[in-house]
Scaffold this active site. Structure first.
Site, PDB file in Angstrom:
ATOM      1  N   LEU A  85       0.832  -1.198   0.000  1.00  0.00           N
ATOM      2  CA  LEU A  85       0.000   0.000   0.000  1.00  0.00           C
ATOM      3  C   LEU A  85       0.861   1.240   0.000  1.00  0.00           C
ATOM      4  O   LEU A  85       1.936   1.253   0.600  1.00  0.00           O
ATOM      5  CB  LEU A  85      -0.846   0.041   1.277  1.00  0.00           C
ATOM      6  CG  LEU A  85      -2.007  -0.914   1.415  1.00  0.00           C
ATOM      7  CD1 LEU A  85      -2.528  -0.873   2.843  1.00  0.00           C
ATOM      8  CD2 LEU A  85      -3.115  -0.544   0.442  1.00  0.00           C
ATOM      9  N   LYS A 128      -5.117  -0.548  10.153  1.00  0.00           N
ATOM     10  CA  LYS A 128      -4.018  -1.284   9.535  1.00  0.00           C
ATOM     11  C   LYS A 128      -3.335  -2.083  10.634  1.00  0.00           C
ATOM     12  O   LYS A 128      -2.665  -1.535  11.506  1.00  0.00           O
ATOM     13  CB  LYS A 128      -3.033  -0.316   8.893  1.00  0.00           C
ATOM     14  CG  LYS A 128      -1.928  -1.026   8.119  1.00  0.00           C
ATOM     15  CD  LYS A 128      -1.157  -0.031   7.262  1.00  0.00           C
ATOM     16  CE  LYS A 128      -0.193  -0.710   6.317  1.00  0.00           C
ATOM     17  NZ  LYS A 128       0.875  -1.440   6.964  1.00  0.00           N
ATOM     18  N   CYS A 450      21.048  -2.483  47.279  1.00  0.00           N
ATOM     19  CA  CYS A 450      21.889  -1.709  48.179  1.00  0.00           C
ATOM     20  C   CYS A 450      21.578  -2.210  49.580  1.00  0.00           C
ATOM     21  O   CYS A 450      20.414  -2.283  49.978  1.00  0.00           O
ATOM     22  CB  CYS A 450      21.531  -0.233  48.053  1.00  0.00           C
ATOM     23  SG  CYS A 450      21.962   0.729  49.516  1.00  0.00           S
TER      24      CYS A 450
HETATM   25  S1  IVH Z   1      -4.913  -3.999   2.017  1.00  0.00           S
HETATM   26  C1  IVH Z   1      -3.936  -4.162  -2.272  1.00  0.00           C
HETATM   27  N1  IVH Z   1      -5.796  -3.713   4.469  1.00  0.00           N
HETATM   28  O1  IVH Z   1      -0.314  -3.757   5.158  1.00  0.00           O
HETATM   29  C2  IVH Z   1      -4.218  -4.008  -0.842  1.00  0.00           C
HETATM   30  N2  IVH Z   1      -3.533  -4.257   4.155  1.00  0.00           N
HETATM   31  O2  IVH Z   1       1.376  -2.066   3.528  1.00  0.00           O
HETATM   32  C3  IVH Z   1      -3.229  -4.663   0.009  1.00  0.00           C
HETATM   33  N3  IVH Z   1      -2.265  -4.552   6.218  1.00  0.00           N
HETATM   34  O3  IVH Z   1       0.748  -6.297   3.010  1.00  0.00           O
HETATM   35  C4  IVH Z   1      -3.413  -4.664   1.430  1.00  0.00           C
HETATM   36  N4  IVH Z   1      -3.927  -4.178   7.610  1.00  0.00           N
HETATM   37  O4  IVH Z   1       0.045  -6.927   5.393  1.00  0.00           O
HETATM   38  C5  IVH Z   1      -4.741  -3.982   3.703  1.00  0.00           C
HETATM   39  N5  IVH Z   1      -6.688  -3.471   6.597  1.00  0.00           N
HETATM   40  C6  IVH Z   1      -5.660  -3.729   5.812  1.00  0.00           C
HETATM   41  C7  IVH Z   1      -4.400  -4.046   6.338  1.00  0.00           C
HETATM   42  C8  IVH Z   1      -3.344  -4.290   5.481  1.00  0.00           C
HETATM   43  C9  IVH Z   1      -2.649  -4.487   7.506  1.00  0.00           C
HETATM   44  C10 IVH Z   1      -0.890  -4.860   5.792  1.00  0.00           C
HETATM   45  C11 IVH Z   1      -0.812  -5.985   4.802  1.00  0.00           C
HETATM   46  C12 IVH Z   1      -0.164  -5.407   3.578  1.00  0.00           C
HETATM   47  C13 IVH Z   1       0.523  -4.201   4.126  1.00  0.00           C
HETATM   48  C14 IVH Z   1       0.662  -3.157   3.056  1.00  0.00           C
END
Ligand code: IVH
Length: 794
Positions: A85, A128, A450
């Protein structure tokens, strides 16, 4: 119907039931049955499968244990690449993203307004998660493969491992799922799971993890999936990869469909419209970040309409339709300038990291805790090192890791001072004494102390601060700064000196005038009648918190008994193990501590609520239990019981242990146990110690022979009482203790044998039952009168 057929039916039924319970528990967060019921169904299924191994399928809920260890992971090619992302760090990045999305969709969106803005776009928002991305492949609703992301094109086959993650469904629920469905999401570890795992590792001397993310990654990528099975991993889906079949046409509906099929998704999933609502979501989650059960490093916004996602497509390895809006980082790199040592209340000399100041998540950090020297050794820390520090919420910043590659040539080892930095007394390494059956093994502890105790100003200050604190002696108006002044000026050399402070001494202190002086002296005077429990807590005995202090006071009833209790006797208290028992015993064995206590009592401390040994505590000592406590090698609970049955008292056991012929006739004790019994008691010290413990039990009225007498002599001996409804003057627990100290048994339900029911307001069925059975009923006032009659107040 054959036996196998009925078993097959029952197995199928149990599996659906267990799957349904799992679904409610993990996906809906609404457990439908108590754990015990779940366990019962699970065990029934296990037993049936054991009897009919041919009926075991890979999707059975029993198959989450991890099979044989693999030697390497296989490769998995992702037919649909697993992308990453783009990140937004500032609000402007988010606005830019939204603008690009609207420009990209210009032809598909309804016309914009007069001010040039396009119509607003709907976004699906979720946190995330900080874990690692995995792909789960379902064919015809069955989990057939799990894979890591790897480089996005090729990952590792971790099928055996993902199967052990409790909330990953092994088969999909309901109907309507595509024939081939690749679910993508994050495997992570909750904060609680991470802490429990590390605590377990510390106990067993295993490896601890720096953070939940590392713990999740380290746990999932195990060649032995049994290890993965023992780790508290969780899964949360956020998207799909390959799909052969139909799915809803928006991101949110697609995720909700996954949820219906039993796949866990985020509880924070939300649909918003436009950049302003994205920002509000970011702020809301940001504010709740510390109270979420798991760690997140930002939120993710995705264009909700799948058709729009397709239109926008990808740029390099990132979708144009999604962005991660990151929170400020919690980990930063900085330099360890020095390690200083602080002295705490119990004399523990603890290392503190002095860091080159660095901004972490909006706060300047220049100190971090290092806990103890074992932690310094575990980190491999040297002064001058570059370290990763982490700050989470209000927790004190921590040093997580050393970046060894950046170690300068002049890095220096961290050395514990040999003398106390505050008082110059010797610093000693604490010893860990393990007392097993007949053995005492001593090893080096992680804590340095101590030895100056109250001669050490640091310990003295901390001891007094603890002594006067609200839950201890509760001396109002005696804040830390004042304690420091009192100590620095030599006016308080121990907590006992507080009670001889004169007006002229206090009024001289910084910030004091006439009224404040009189107020402080009045609150010191007001603290003269503490309960025994508060007083014990205030003494600051290592390992004795408020609860243990209350327990000691309630069970033993008097300061005198607590002070002379032998460790063996103290371990009769629930939750008091050998270590704490020895801490207590050693504390009171110390001449200086006894002197301070004597001074406190001389200067007018009057302890309240002293009384007898609590009846239930007195009742817990039995002869077999006593023998077990002596820790004779080879004599465990059953051996102790045998000895108690055949000998009857300690002297008889000692005599028996030396009478080889009679001993040999005793059933239930093997040769080795008999030998060790004889060896044990032929050591004069050990026999004497056993006699001392027994004598103390007798003195405290806890001896198995005296106990009946004690209870028999009590006014309510032989009576069963029941408490119900609310009591106002005291809690039900206190009322129970008081009744028990008068010899009554306090039961939970009313029967014809009940002697009396004490009913407070709100009493229901128990009161009705008492009336029905014609059992005597009294109200709280009656109880208070009865207690008063026997010299007990509320
Ligand atoms: S979407 C094409 N949604 O972040 C979309 N990723 O920086 C791909 N991740 O590899 C990922 N929470 O491991 C998505 N709610 C979320 C996420 C998420 C964590 C992680 C995932 C991805 C990474 C990308």
């Amino acid at each position: 119907m054959t036996d196998a057929q009925t078993a097959a039916e029952r197995i199928a039924q149990l599996r659906s039931e267990l799957d349904a319970h799992n679904y409610r528990y993990y996906v809906l967060d609404e457990p439908s049955v108590p754990d015990a019921e779940y366990d019962r169904l699970f065990r029934e299924l296990q037993a049936l499968e054991e009897a009919h191994p041919e009926l075991v399928t890979p999707e059975s809920p029993t198959q989450r244990v991890g099979g044989n260890a693999a030697s390497a992971f296989g490769e998995v090619r992702h037919e649909v690449p697993m992308l990453s992302l783009g990140n937004a760090f500032e609000e402007q990045d988010l606005l830019d993203f939204d603008r690009r999305v609207r420009e990209g969709l210009a032809d598909l969106l309804p016309a914009g307004d007069l001010f040039g803005g396009g119509a607003e776009v709907e976004y699906s928002c979720e946190p995330k998660l900080d874990g690692l991305a995995v792909s789960l492949l379902y064919e015809n609703g069955r989990l057939v493969r799990g894979a890591t992301r790897g480089d996005g094109t090729t990952g590792e086959d971790i099928s055996a491992n993902v199967r052990t993650v409790r909330n990953i469904p092994l088969r999909l629920q309901g109907e309507g799922w595509p024939e081939v469905l690749e679910v993508r999401g994050e495997v992570y570890m909750s904060r609680a799971g991470f802490e429990a795992l590390n605590a377990r590792a510390v106990e067993t001397g295993g490896k601890t993890f720096a953070n939940p993310r590392n713990a999740a990654a380290g746990s999932l990528r195990q060649l032995d999936a049994k290890i993965t099975a023992s780790r508290p991993l969780e899964f949360c889906a956020y998207g799909v990869g390959r799909v052969d079949g139909e799915l809803p046409d928006t991101q949110i509906e697609m995720l909700e469909a996954l949820k219906r099929w039993g796949v866990p998704i985020s509880r924070e999933l939300k649909l918003v419209k436009g950049a302003a609502e994205c920002r509000a979501y970011y702020q809301d989650i940001g504010e709740r970040r510390d109270s979420l059960a798991y760690e997140i490093d930002g939120v993710v916004f995705k264009v909700n309409r799948i058709e729009f996602q397709r239109e926008l497509g990808f740029r390099a390895r990132e979708p144009r339709w999604a962005i991660a809006h990151k929170f400020p980082a919690r980990e930063e790199l900085t330099e360890l300038l020095d390690v200083e040592f602080q002295v705490g209340r119990t004399g523990a000399v603890t290392p503190v990291a002095r860091l080159k100041p660095v901004q972490v998540a909006g706060v300047t950090v220049s100190n971090a805790t290092l806990h103890n020297m074992d932690e310094v050794a575990r980190l491999g820390l040297m002064i001058g090192d570059t370290v990763i520090i982490r700050r989470a919420g209000d927790v004190i910043p921590q040093v997580m890791q050393v970046v060894t590659e950046r170690r300068p040539a002049d890095a220096r080892p961290v050395q514990v001072p040999t003398v106390c930095p505050v008082c110059g007394s010797q610093v000693e390494r604490t010893q860990l004494v393990k007392r097993g059956k007949g053995k005492e093994s001593v090893s080096e502890g992680a804590i340095y102390r101590c030895v100056g105790r109250l001669f050490c100003q640091a310990q003295l200050k901390q001891s007094i601060i603890h002594f006067v604190s609200r839950r201890a002696m509760d001396i109002d108006g005696l804040g830390d700064k004042i304690v420091e002044q009192l100590v620095d000026k030599g006016l308080a050399k121990s907590p006992a000196d507080l009670y001889t402070l004169a007006y002229e001494q206090v009024v001289e202190l910084e910030g004091f005038a006439d009224l404040s002086t009189r107020n402080l002296l009045a609150s010191i005077a007001d603290s003269r009648r503490p309960s025994l429990a508060r007083f014990i807590y205030a003494l600051g005995i290592p390992d004795v918190g408020e609860e243990t202090a209350k327990l000691l006071a309630r069970a033993l009833g008097s300061l005198e008994r607590i002070m002379k209790a032998l460790p063996e006797v103290l371990t009769y208290l629930p939750d008091v193990g050998q270590e704490v028992a020895y801490e207590i015993h050693n504390f009171f064995g110390d001449e200086h501590n006894c002197k301070v206590i004597a001074e406190l009592l001389e200067r007018g401390i009057e302890l309240q609520e002293e009384g007898d040994v609590a009846a239930e505590f007195a009742a817990c000592a039995t002869l077999p239990g006593f023998i077990d406590k002596l820790n004779i090698p080879g004599i465990a609970a059953t051996g102790a019981k045998k000895l108690a049955e055949s000998a009857g008292d300690l002297e008889a056991i000692i005599a028996l242990s030396q009478d080889w012929l009679t001993l040999a006739t005793l059933k239930g004790l093997n040769e080795k146990a008999r030998q060790s019994l004889r060896d044990f008691f032929s050591v004069a010290d050990q026999a004497q110690r056993a006699r001392d413990v027994e004598a103390q039990l007798r003195e405290f009225g806890m001896h198995w022979q005296s106990q009946r007498k004690v209870v028999e002599g009590l006014p309510l001996a032989g009576q069963t009482w029941v408490l119900t409804g609310t009591l106002e003057a005291m809690s039900r627990d206190v009322a129970k203790d008081k009744l028990e100290s008068l010899g009554a048994k306090v039961a939970g339900s009313v029967s014809a044998k009940t002697h009396c029911v004490v009913a407070g307001p709100g009493a229901g069925s128990k009161l009705a039952k008492a009336t029905e059975l014609d059992v005597r009923v009294m109200d709280e006032e009656g109880l208070l009168a009865l207690l008063a009659e026997h010299g007990l107040d509320a």
